[in-house]
Write a protein that holds these residues in place. Structure first.
Motif, PDB file in Angstrom:
ATOM      1  N   GLY A   1     -46.737 -89.694 -69.643  1.00  0.00           N
ATOM      2  CA  GLY A   1     -46.715 -88.499 -68.814  1.00  0.00           C
ATOM      3  C   GLY A   1     -47.914 -87.595 -69.049  1.00  0.00           C
ATOM      4  N   ALA A   2     -48.746 -87.922 -70.013  1.00  0.00           N
ATOM      5  CA  ALA A   2     -49.935 -87.102 -70.270  1.00  0.00           C
ATOM      6  C   ALA A   2     -51.066 -87.544 -69.341  1.00  0.00           C
ATOM      7  CB  ALA A   2     -50.371 -87.246 -71.725  1.00  0.00           C
ATOM      8  N   HIS A   3     -52.079 -86.743 -69.289  1.00  0.00           N
ATOM      9  CA  HIS A   3     -53.255 -87.103 -68.512  1.00  0.00           C
ATOM     10  C   HIS A   3     -54.172 -87.966 -69.349  1.00  0.00           C
ATOM     11  CE1 HIS A   3     -52.439 -84.458 -65.213  1.00  0.00           C
ATOM     12  NE2 HIS A   3     -53.646 -84.612 -64.713  1.00  0.00           N
ATOM     13  N   GLU A   4     -54.928 -88.772 -68.683  1.00  0.00           N
ATOM     14  CA  GLU A   4     -56.000 -89.506 -69.331  1.00  0.00           C
ATOM     15  C   GLU A   4     -57.303 -88.797 -68.992  1.00  0.00           C
ATOM     16  OE1 GLU A   4     -58.109 -93.895 -69.238  1.00  0.00           O
ATOM     17  OE2 GLU A   4     -56.484 -93.439 -67.854  1.00  0.00           O
ATOM     18  N   ALA A   5     -58.149 -88.626 -69.979  1.00  0.00           N
ATOM     19  CA  ALA A   5     -59.468 -88.041 -69.722  1.00  0.00           C
ATOM     20  C   ALA A   5     -60.491 -89.152 -69.824  1.00  0.00           C
ATOM     21  CB  ALA A   5     -59.779 -86.950 -70.739  1.00  0.00           C
ATOM     22  N   ARG A   6     -61.114 -89.486 -68.718  1.00  0.00           N
ATOM     23  CA  ARG A   6     -62.139 -90.517 -68.724  1.00  0.00           C
ATOM     24  C   ARG A   6     -63.493 -89.826 -68.636  1.00  0.00           C
ATOM     25  NH1 ARG A   6     -59.081 -92.370 -64.644  1.00  0.00           N
ATOM     26  NH2 ARG A   6     -60.784 -92.135 -63.156  1.00  0.00           N
TER      27      ARG A   6
ATOM     28  N   ASN B   1     -54.422 -79.743 -69.898  1.00  0.00           N
ATOM     29  CA  ASN B   1     -53.853 -79.948 -68.572  1.00  0.00           C
ATOM     30  C   ASN B   1     -52.336 -80.083 -68.563  1.00  0.00           C
ATOM     31  OD1 ASN B   1     -55.911 -79.777 -66.675  1.00  0.00           O
ATOM     32  ND2 ASN B   1     -56.732 -81.725 -67.343  1.00  0.00           N
ATOM     33  N   GLN B   2     -51.692 -79.898 -69.697  1.00  0.00           N
ATOM     34  CA  GLN B   2     -50.245 -80.127 -69.744  1.00  0.00           C
ATOM     35  C   GLN B   2     -49.473 -79.126 -68.881  1.00  0.00           C
ATOM     36  OE1 GLN B   2     -48.902 -83.030 -71.054  1.00  0.00           O
ATOM     37  NE2 GLN B   2     -51.100 -83.324 -71.009  1.00  0.00           N
ATOM     38  N   ASP B   3     -49.872 -77.849 -68.892  1.00  0.00           N
ATOM     39  CA  ASP B   3     -49.184 -76.852 -68.054  1.00  0.00           C
ATOM     40  C   ASP B   3     -49.351 -77.193 -66.580  1.00  0.00           C
ATOM     41  OD1 ASP B   3     -48.211 -75.431 -70.174  1.00  0.00           O
ATOM     42  OD2 ASP B   3     -49.796 -73.911 -70.140  1.00  0.00           O
ATOM     43  N   GLY B   4     -50.582 -77.509 -66.183  1.00  0.00           N
ATOM     44  CA  GLY B   4     -50.839 -77.850 -64.787  1.00  0.00           C
ATOM     45  C   GLY B   4     -50.100 -79.100 -64.366  1.00  0.00           C
ATOM     46  N   LEU B   5     -49.968 -80.041 -65.293  1.00  0.00           N
ATOM     47  CA  LEU B   5     -49.272 -81.298 -64.997  1.00  0.00           C
ATOM     48  C   LEU B   5     -47.774 -81.061 -64.798  1.00  0.00           C
ATOM     49  CD1 LEU B   5     -49.734 -84.329 -64.711  1.00  0.00           C
ATOM     50  CD2 LEU B   5     -49.355 -84.550 -67.169  1.00  0.00           C
ATOM     51  N   ARG B   6     -47.205 -80.121 -65.553  1.00  0.00           N
ATOM     52  CA  ARG B   6     -45.783 -79.788 -65.379  1.00  0.00           C
ATOM     53  C   ARG B   6     -45.542 -79.195 -63.987  1.00  0.00           C
ATOM     54  NH1 ARG B   6     -45.843 -79.053 -71.010  1.00  0.00           N
ATOM     55  NH2 ARG B   6     -46.773 -76.991 -70.893  1.00  0.00           N
ATOM     56  N   ASN B   7     -46.491 -78.386 -63.520  1.00  0.00           N
ATOM     57  CA  ASN B   7     -46.352 -77.757 -62.200  1.00  0.00           C
ATOM     58  C   ASN B   7     -46.680 -78.724 -61.067  1.00  0.00           C
ATOM     59  OD1 ASN B   7     -45.719 -75.312 -63.438  1.00  0.00           O
ATOM     60  ND2 ASN B   7     -47.858 -74.681 -63.536  1.00  0.00           N
TER      61      ASN B   7
END
Length: 126
Positions: A11-16, A51-57
């Motif tokens: 559920g986390a973002h990947e940073a490439r 980006n976790q807050d933005g990802l929750r929204n």
């Protein structure tokens, strides 16, 4: 992950990280771009956390943060800012990524400071 970063939780973002290109403005020193890329990748976890807050929204949140930063003579980051290449919709997350560069230490550049433009692409993990 695709960039060889640390494994991310579900559920986390990947940073490439795309290889940062050295910009011409104010560059008097040299540091191997491969070294810069490796060190940014080693520190990518804190950028993903931004980006976790933005990802929750917005669970589908994806985009790019293009960070322009300056590596000083001692290897510390003396300036970090968002640039025109950024399109990640979460402004708070973008600013967090930009600020995270101040906590990264690089080897001392040869011959002076180095200015880097480093685009990071964020996408939801599988």
């Amino acid at each position: 992950s695709a960039c060889g970063c640390e494994p991310l939780s579900h559920g986390a973002h990947e940073a490439r990280g795309l290889l940062g290109r050295l910009t011409d403005a104010g560059v008097s020193g040299h540091l191997d771009p491969a070294v810069i890329q490796r060190i940014v990748r080693q520190n990518s976890g804190r950028m993903v956390n931004c980006n976790q807050d933005g990802l929750r929204n917005n669970p589908g949140l994806a985009g790019r943060v293009a960070v322009q930063f300056v590596i000083g003579r001692d290897g510390s980051v003396t300036m970090s800012q968002d640039s025109a290449g950024s399109d990640l919709a979460d402004e708070k997350g973008r600013q967090c990524v930009v600020r995270s560069f101040y906590n990264i230490s690089f080897p001392e550049p040869r011959g002076g400071i180095v200015t880097v433009l480093y685009p990071l692409t964020f996408s939801p993990s599988d």
